[in-house]
Design a protein around this motif. Structure first.
Motif, PDB file in Angstrom:
ATOM      1  N   GLY A  67      -1.833  -1.581   5.796  1.00 37.17           N
ATOM      2  CA  GLY A  67      -2.150  -0.377   6.554  1.00 37.17           C
ATOM      3  C   GLY A  67      -0.981   0.322   7.202  1.00 37.17           C
ATOM      4  O   GLY A  67      -1.172   1.057   8.180  1.00 37.17           O
ATOM      5  N   THR A  68       0.229   0.167   6.626  1.00 35.89           N
ATOM      6  CA  THR A  68       1.387   0.843   7.219  1.00 35.89           C
ATOM      7  C   THR A  68       2.571   0.734   6.269  1.00 35.89           C
ATOM      8  O   THR A  68       2.524   0.002   5.274  1.00 35.89           O
ATOM      9  CB  THR A  68       1.768   0.209   8.576  1.00 35.89           C
ATOM     10  N   THR A  69       3.636   1.465   6.581  1.00 34.97           N
ATOM     11  CA  THR A  69       4.920   1.263   5.910  1.00 34.97           C
ATOM     12  C   THR A  69       5.703   0.339   6.835  1.00 34.97           C
ATOM     13  O   THR A  69       6.435   0.778   7.713  1.00 34.97           O
ATOM     14  CB  THR A  69       5.652   2.604   5.714  1.00 34.97           C
ATOM     15  N   ALA A  70       5.547  -0.957   6.644  1.00 37.82           N
ATOM     16  CA  ALA A  70       5.935  -1.917   7.681  1.00 37.82           C
ATOM     17  C   ALA A  70       7.443  -2.116   7.790  1.00 37.82           C
ATOM     18  O   ALA A  70       7.997  -2.091   8.884  1.00 37.82           O
ATOM     19  CB  ALA A  70       5.251  -3.253   7.417  1.00 37.82           C
ATOM     20  N   MET A  71       8.114  -2.291   6.671  1.00 40.62           N
ATOM     21  CA  MET A  71       9.510  -2.728   6.747  1.00 40.62           C
ATOM     22  C   MET A  71      10.416  -1.699   7.403  1.00 40.62           C
ATOM     23  O   MET A  71      11.417  -2.037   8.022  1.00 40.62           O
ATOM     24  CB  MET A  71      10.026  -3.083   5.355  1.00 40.62           C
ATOM     25  N   ASP A 100       0.820  -1.212   0.000  1.00 41.28           N
ATOM     26  CA  ASP A 100       0.000   0.000   0.000  1.00 41.28           C
ATOM     27  C   ASP A 100       0.853   1.262   0.000  1.00 41.28           C
ATOM     28  O   ASP A 100       0.629   2.191  -0.782  1.00 41.28           O
ATOM     29  CB  ASP A 100      -0.975  -0.002   1.186  1.00 41.28           C
ATOM     30  N   SER A 101       1.884   1.296   0.865  1.00 44.46           N
ATOM     31  CA  SER A 101       2.737   2.478   0.920  1.00 44.46           C
ATOM     32  C   SER A 101       3.493   2.658  -0.384  1.00 44.46           C
ATOM     33  O   SER A 101       3.616   3.774  -0.904  1.00 44.46           O
ATOM     34  CB  SER A 101       3.729   2.352   2.088  1.00 44.46           C
ATOM     35  N   THR A 102       3.994   1.560  -0.955  1.00 42.23           N
ATOM     36  CA  THR A 102       4.752   1.653  -2.198  1.00 42.23           C
ATOM     37  C   THR A 102       3.847   2.034  -3.363  1.00 42.23           C
ATOM     38  O   THR A 102       4.267   2.742  -4.280  1.00 42.23           O
ATOM     39  CB  THR A 102       5.460   0.317  -2.483  1.00 42.23           C
ATOM     40  N   PHE A 103       2.594   1.560  -3.343  1.00 45.27           N
ATOM     41  CA  PHE A 103       1.648   1.954  -4.388  1.00 45.27           C
ATOM     42  C   PHE A 103       1.460   3.474  -4.382  1.00 45.27           C
ATOM     43  O   PHE A 103       1.452   4.120  -5.431  1.00 45.27           O
ATOM     44  CB  PHE A 103       0.308   1.251  -4.159  1.00 45.27           C
ATOM     45  N   LEU A 104       1.329   4.041  -3.168  1.00 44.85           N
ATOM     46  CA  LEU A 104       1.167   5.487  -3.080  1.00 44.85           C
ATOM     47  C   LEU A 104       2.474   6.221  -3.364  1.00 44.85           C
ATOM     48  O   LEU A 104       2.464   7.376  -3.794  1.00 44.85           O
ATOM     49  CB  LEU A 104       0.641   5.859  -1.686  1.00 44.85           C
ATOM     50  N   HIS A 105       3.609   5.558  -3.126  1.00 47.26           N
ATOM     51  CA  HIS A 105       4.927   6.149  -3.407  1.00 47.26           C
ATOM     52  C   HIS A 105       5.125   6.353  -4.897  1.00 47.26           C
ATOM     53  O   HIS A 105       5.372   7.454  -5.373  1.00 47.26           O
ATOM     54  CB  HIS A 105       6.014   5.231  -2.835  1.00 47.26           C
ATOM     55  N   GLY A 126      -2.397   6.595   3.116  1.00 47.16           N
ATOM     56  CA  GLY A 126      -3.467   5.605   3.207  1.00 47.16           C
ATOM     57  C   GLY A 126      -3.820   5.211   4.632  1.00 47.16           C
ATOM     58  O   GLY A 126      -4.771   4.454   4.849  1.00 47.16           O
ATOM     59  N   THR A 127      -3.071   5.688   5.628  1.00 51.40           N
ATOM     60  CA  THR A 127      -3.343   5.295   7.017  1.00 51.40           C
ATOM     61  C   THR A 127      -4.260   6.271   7.727  1.00 51.40           C
ATOM     62  O   THR A 127      -4.844   5.945   8.761  1.00 51.40           O
ATOM     63  CB  THR A 127      -2.038   5.177   7.831  1.00 51.40           C
ATOM     64  N   GLY A 128      -4.326   7.495   7.209  1.00 53.41           N
ATOM     65  CA  GLY A 128      -5.173   8.486   7.861  1.00 53.41           C
ATOM     66  C   GLY A 128      -4.505   9.207   9.013  1.00 53.41           C
ATOM     67  O   GLY A 128      -5.183   9.867   9.799  1.00 53.41           O
ATOM     68  N   LYS A 143      -7.887  10.090   4.688  1.00 53.64           N
ATOM     69  CA  LYS A 143      -7.324   8.776   4.387  1.00 53.64           C
ATOM     70  C   LYS A 143      -7.516   8.451   2.913  1.00 53.64           C
ATOM     71  O   LYS A 143      -8.646   8.417   2.422  1.00 53.64           O
ATOM     72  CB  LYS A 143      -8.019   7.727   5.265  1.00 53.64           C
ATOM     73  N   ALA A 144      -6.426   8.210   2.226  1.00 52.01           N
ATOM     74  CA  ALA A 144      -6.505   7.854   0.812  1.00 52.01           C
ATOM     75  C   ALA A 144      -7.194   6.499   0.656  1.00 52.01           C
ATOM     76  O   ALA A 144      -6.885   5.554   1.374  1.00 52.01           O
ATOM     77  CB  ALA A 144      -5.107   7.807   0.201  1.00 52.01           C
ATOM     78  N   ASP A 145      -8.136   6.418  -0.273  1.00 50.62           N
ATOM     79  CA  ASP A 145      -8.909   5.198  -0.496  1.00 50.62           C
ATOM     80  C   ASP A 145      -8.337   4.479  -1.717  1.00 50.62           C
ATOM     81  O   ASP A 145      -8.452   4.964  -2.848  1.00 50.62           O
ATOM     82  CB  ASP A 145     -10.376   5.574  -0.722  1.00 50.62           C
ATOM     83  N   LEU A 146      -7.744   3.313  -1.506  1.00 50.03           N
ATOM     84  CA  LEU A 146      -7.058   2.620  -2.598  1.00 50.03           C
ATOM     85  C   LEU A 146      -8.038   2.187  -3.697  1.00 50.03           C
ATOM     86  O   LEU A 146      -7.697   2.234  -4.890  1.00 50.03           O
ATOM     87  CB  LEU A 146      -6.289   1.409  -2.060  1.00 50.03           C
ATOM     88  N   GLU A 147      -9.241   1.735  -3.286  1.00 48.12           N
ATOM     89  CA  GLU A 147     -10.225   1.323  -4.302  1.00 48.12           C
ATOM     90  C   GLU A 147     -10.599   2.503  -5.196  1.00 48.12           C
ATOM     91  O   GLU A 147     -10.635   2.391  -6.421  1.00 48.12           O
ATOM     92  CB  GLU A 147     -11.487   0.766  -3.642  1.00 48.12           C
ATOM     93  N   GLN A 148     -10.880   3.634  -4.568  1.00 44.01           N
ATOM     94  CA  GLN A 148     -11.274   4.803  -5.346  1.00 44.01           C
ATOM     95  C   GLN A 148     -10.141   5.294  -6.242  1.00 44.01           C
ATOM     96  O   GLN A 148     -10.374   5.741  -7.359  1.00 44.01           O
ATOM     97  CB  GLN A 148     -11.730   5.927  -4.402  1.00 44.01           C
TER      98      GLN A 148
END
Length: 598
Positions: free
Chosen positions: A457-461, A428-433, A469-471, A481-486
């Motif tokens: 739901g996070t930048t885990a690594m 998710d984080s990389t998609f938004l990156h 995307g986490t709000g 909060k960015a909505d990935l589906e939208q």
């Protein structure tokens, strides 16, 4: 007052004391702690940006607007930010701007080793290299002053060993630096070709002024000792030289671009033999040799991996010891003792391949991808571990956001039927990156590919930093909060499915459907990172009567699963109750604790 600080925290402290107002970054080891620390200073606006390019652009805007600004990133992040950086070198700044490049010799958490001192040479902007936490703080403060004095961005280059090592730092008070006036100057900040040509001349003039500054700045200093041997060094390599070769003369370079030619010439000519000791590339050595000066360096010092005092002692030190053994540290001069001891110790350790955490929501998706035999174009994050045994489900991993482009390229090279066997996988984080533009390309250019967004739901690594995307912001304040589906639908994707990452049947069904469908599609596999989900589910146990000893469960690569002889065993301490193992067991021999008679 003195305090023990890692380099990254010393940098944040120095920036704060220097009057920093705006800081931006994308998390990436070894740079992540800088913004985390700056977010704790109320006088500083600190943000996690979607990527490094945006982070630098935010810093550029702040500096032009009159506020001291900083952008921080790991070495590969500078590649992302290189586009605005090269033009920033032309425009210059208004208030001071510092770009932190945290390089990673040894690839502790990176996809390559890269020496970012070369960016300073390409952009013709100053590069500072501190050698301990005190120098990190001092050079950070100086970098803002240099930036304003020479109207230039300044690169502050750390390496992992500096960024994460502790040393004492003298703390000071914050200096309140007033906002500079903002002046509309199109010829300086609007890089039309005509203005750009004029600014290139300014860059050249500035480079000459900086070269003159490099000759006299105390950042570059000579530490005289025995003049039979001289060593030129910088950064952490300087510390290794001081430990391994305590008797030699040293030219310590804190400003490594531009280099002080006269100072270096005088030093080389004043010693009988001169070596250059630096980590990774022969950045200093090549320039010194180009000036016709006789030095030795990379024919002795490795060009790959981290250096150490022992390596310096066993390479350059062996040459020095042949001439004057008293100049080499006796403790480190023993030939090959340390490597032999290290090799023996390493041989006694059990192999520990990197694995996803127990309960990681990515595990089941990669299990299904492997089961279906699909080609997987992967990306950067925890899920890169999908390439390692036993999952071994990932085919490529190039850089942040590259999964979609690589999948698209494979499709265009091998045709639409091949595309039905290819999926891109991204977090998710990389998609938004940097994944959104790749998805737009798939839509725009008529791809039949499928993208799986692993949304935990996070930048885990890098340690669970927030992203759009986490709000939540870097200061943990609520945000839209960015909505990935939208986002996927807004980019033109008609087929978007959301599945539970723990539901293997649903994951497999979605992948089969979308890879068979025409047109681009997106599957969002969603579950929170197992390390953030604190409520532990009931653990699973193995029914010894039913266990066939088939070892299918081990295909998941879960650290909680092992075998005791011919039967599976689940470690209740590590098990977090995700239930993936019970879904793959053909004998239904795994069940939740408490559901039987135990």
């Amino acid at each position: 007052m003195r305090e023990l600080l890692i380099g990254n925290h010393a940098l944040a402290r120095g920036a704060w004391e220097a009057g920093l107002r705006v800081a931006a970054a994308y998390p990436g080891t070894p740079s992540t702690e800088i913004i985390e620390a700056l977010a704790g200073y109320p006088e500083v606006y600190a943000e996690w940006s979607p990527n490094e390019k945006v982070a630098l652009e935010v810093a550029i805007g702040a500096a032009i607007g009159g506020a001291r600004a900083l952008a921080a990133m790991k070495h590969v992040g500078v590649n992302v930010a290189a586009d605005p950086l090269m033009t920033l070198a032309y425009t210059g700044v208004n208030a001071g701007l510092v770009l932190v490049s945290a390089d990673d010799p040894g690839l502790f958490s990176s996809q390559n080793e890269q020496d970012n001192r070369f960016y300073a040479r390409i952009a013709q902007i100053p590069c500072l290299e501190p050698a301990d936490s005190q120098e990190v703080k001092d050079m950070t403060m100086l970098a803002f002053s240099l930036s304003e004095e020479f109207d230039t961005p300044v690169i502050l280059r750390l390496t992992t060993r500096i960024a994460h090592s502790y040393s004492l730092v003298e703390l000071g008070e914050r200096r309140e630096v007033p906002l500079k006036d903002y002046l509309k100057q199109p010829s300086k900040y609007v890089m039309l070709p005509a203005y750009g040509r004029a600014r290139h001349l300014v860059v050249e003039e500035r480079r000459l002024k900086l070269a003159a500054y490099a000759e006299t700045t105390p950042l570059n200093r000579v530490e005289w000792a025995d003049r039979r041997v001289g060593v030129i060094s910088s950064g952490i390599a300087y510390q290794y030289v001081k430990e391994a070769l305590p008797g030699v003369s040293v030219l310590k370079l804190g400003l490594t671009y531009p280099l002080p030619e006269k100072l270096i010439r005088d030093f080389v000519n004043a010693v009988e033999t001169c070596y250059v000791v630096e980590e990774l590339e022969p950045f200093l050595e090549d320039q010194i040799r180009a000036w016709g000066l006789p030095v030795a360096g990379k024919e002795l010092v490795p060009r790959v991996d981290e250096l150490s005092s022992a390596i310096v002692a066993h390479t350059v030190g062996s040459r020095v010891a042949a001439l004057a053994p008293e100049l080499v540290s006796p403790a480190l001069a023993q030939p090959a003792r340390a490597p032999e001891a290290a090799a023996k110790a390493a041989a006694e350790l059990p192999g520990r391949p990197p694995l996803m955490c127990p309960g990681c929501p990515h595990r089941g998706v990669f299990y299904v991808l492997k089961k279906l035999g699909l080609v997987v174009a992967g990306d950067i994050g925890c899920y890169t571990l999908g390439a390692t045994p036993p999952l071994q489900a990932m085919d490529t991993c190039i850089c942040m956001g590259a999964s979609l482009g690589v999948a698209m390229g494979m499709e265009k090279a091998r045709g639409p039927e091949f595309a039905r066997r290819v999926v891109g996988v991204i977090g998710d984080s990389t998609f938004l990156h940097s994944g959104m533009t790749g998805l737009l390309d798939m839509v725009y250019n008529g791809s039949n590919g499928t993208l799986i967004i692993l949304d935990n739901g996070t930048t885990a690594m890098t340690g669970h930093q927030d992203h759009p995307g986490t709000g939540y912001t870097a200061a943990h304040r609520q945000a839209p909060k960015a909505d990935l589906e939208q986002i996927a639908r807004a980019l033109g994707v008609q087929r978007v499915q959301v599945v539970d990452s723990y539901d293997l049947e649903a994951v497999e069904r979605a992948i089969r459907e979308e890879t068979a469908a025409a047109g681009p599609s997106v599957i969002i596999a969603r579950r929170p990172c197992a390390l953030l989900h604190k409520e532990k589910e009931a653990v699973y146990i193995v029914d010894k009567e039913n266990c066939l000893g088939c070892r299918y469960c081990l295909e998941l690569g879960c650290p909680a699963l092992s075998f005791n002889g011919e039967q599976a065993v689940i470690d209740p301490i590590q098990c977090n109750g995700c239930g993936l193992c019970t879904q793959v067991c053909p004998a239904e021999a795994i069940r939740k604790a408490g559901e039987g008679n135990e």
